[in-house]
Design an enzyme around this catalytic site. Structure first.
Site, PDB file in Angstrom:
ATOM      1  N   ASP A 154       0.695  -1.072   0.192  1.00 44.32           N
ATOM      2  CA  ASP A 154       0.083   0.295  -0.198  1.00 44.32           C
ATOM      3  C   ASP A 154       0.778   0.949   0.191  1.00 44.32           C
ATOM      4  O   ASP A 154       0.731   2.275  -0.454  1.00 44.32           O
ATOM      5  CB  ASP A 154      -1.152   0.137   1.316  1.00 44.32           C
ATOM      6  CG  ASP A 154      -2.007   1.183   1.364  1.00 44.32           C
ATOM      7  OD1 ASP A 154      -2.558   1.195   0.277  1.00 44.32           O
ATOM      8  OD2 ASP A 154      -1.910   1.573   2.276  1.00 44.32           O
ATOM      9  N   GLU A 178      -2.168  -5.349  -3.334  1.00 43.06           N
ATOM     10  CA  GLU A 178      -1.073  -4.921  -2.535  1.00 43.06           C
ATOM     11  C   GLU A 178      -0.421  -5.892  -2.168  1.00 43.06           C
ATOM     12  O   GLU A 178       1.148  -5.494  -1.393  1.00 43.06           O
ATOM     13  CB  GLU A 178      -2.004  -3.794  -1.298  1.00 43.06           C
ATOM     14  CG  GLU A 178      -3.088  -3.135  -2.243  1.00 43.06           C
ATOM     15  CD  GLU A 178      -3.133  -1.934  -0.595  1.00 43.06           C
ATOM     16  OE1 GLU A 178      -3.917  -0.606  -0.513  1.00 43.06           O
ATOM     17  OE2 GLU A 178      -3.871  -2.659   0.459  1.00 43.06           O
TER      18      GLU A 178
END
Length: 239
Positions: A56, A128
């Site tokens: 992320d 992610e």
């Protein structure tokens, strides 16, 4: 459907990713959902959540850097909105579906039985985690290349065509946030379908006044569609 982390299956996924892992354990870890780790007593630390956390941060940095260099005349606010479209849950889940990530996930029985392989949030989180895995297996330069190969088209769509995954909820909120007495709320008014494949129907209200309605395969998607409906109706009323 492939539902294992066998090396022959992972080779197929690597071909789709256009990246070969030196250390396969990073890829395997990125595909291990917390429900599976808990069920197999592997411990939460052996799920993909740590890689998701890392991915992320890397995704936001690489997209931010690209936007900063590519669009020197865009303001901070404009760049923030573009980035939000590119890295939002729907966009990440879309990338995961293009690659077929759901086929390679390791899920607990509960998540498996309730349609976890196609759940927006799980697919987005796994995207992610894979980004984090690529970074751990290589370096920032290689991860940057991999990400831009995968996301540059999405960025162009978001910037130049105004397409991609609009954050209608934020747009609606911004319309009223300057008014201190404005309160926007979302309420489900109907659910249809079996537990693993539900459709949610959502209303959005402003101070108890109905603004719009929408539906989606999960609550977040239904909220976005309700907000989109509200923005459309507000636009029509202002014509």
């Amino acid at each position: 459907m492939r539902t294992s982390n066998k090396n022959e299956d992972l080779k197929i996924l690597e071909n789709k990713l256009n990246y070969t892992f030196r250390n396969k354990s990073f890829l395997k870890n990125s595909l291990t959902h917390s429900s599976y780790a808990n069920e197999k007593n592997l411990g939460i630390i052996n799920s993909n959540e740590r890689l998701e956390f890392l991915g992320d941060a890397i995704l936001n940095l690489i997209v931010s850097q690209y936007l900063y260099k590519k669009y020197p005349n865009h303001s901070e606010g404009e760049l923030t909105k573009i980035r939000a479209k590119v890295v939002c849950e729907s966009s990440l889940a879309y990338v995961a579906r293009e690659i077929g990530v759901g086929d390679y996930l390791l899920l607990g029985k509960g998540e498996e039985s309730t349609g976890g392989r196609n759940r927006e949030s799980i697919l987005a989180d796994t995207t992610e985690a894979i980004i984090g895995a690529v970074y751990m297996d290589s370096d920032f330069k290689e991860t940057n290349k991999q990400l831009l190969d995968r996301f540059e088209d999405n960025i162009v769509k978001a910037v130049e065509k105004g397409e991609l995954f609009s954050d209608y909820k934020t747009e609606l909120q911004e319309k009223y946030q300057r008014s201190p007495n404005s309160k926007i709320e979302y309420h489900i008014f109907k659910e249809e379908g079996p537990e693993h494949n539900k459709i949610f129907y959502m209303n959005v209200f402003l101070n108890e006044n109905l603004l719009g309605s929408g539906k989606g395969r999960n609550k977040k998607e239904a909220e976005q569609m309700a907000a989109k409906s509200a923005l459309f109706l507000l636009g029509k009323n202002n014509e």
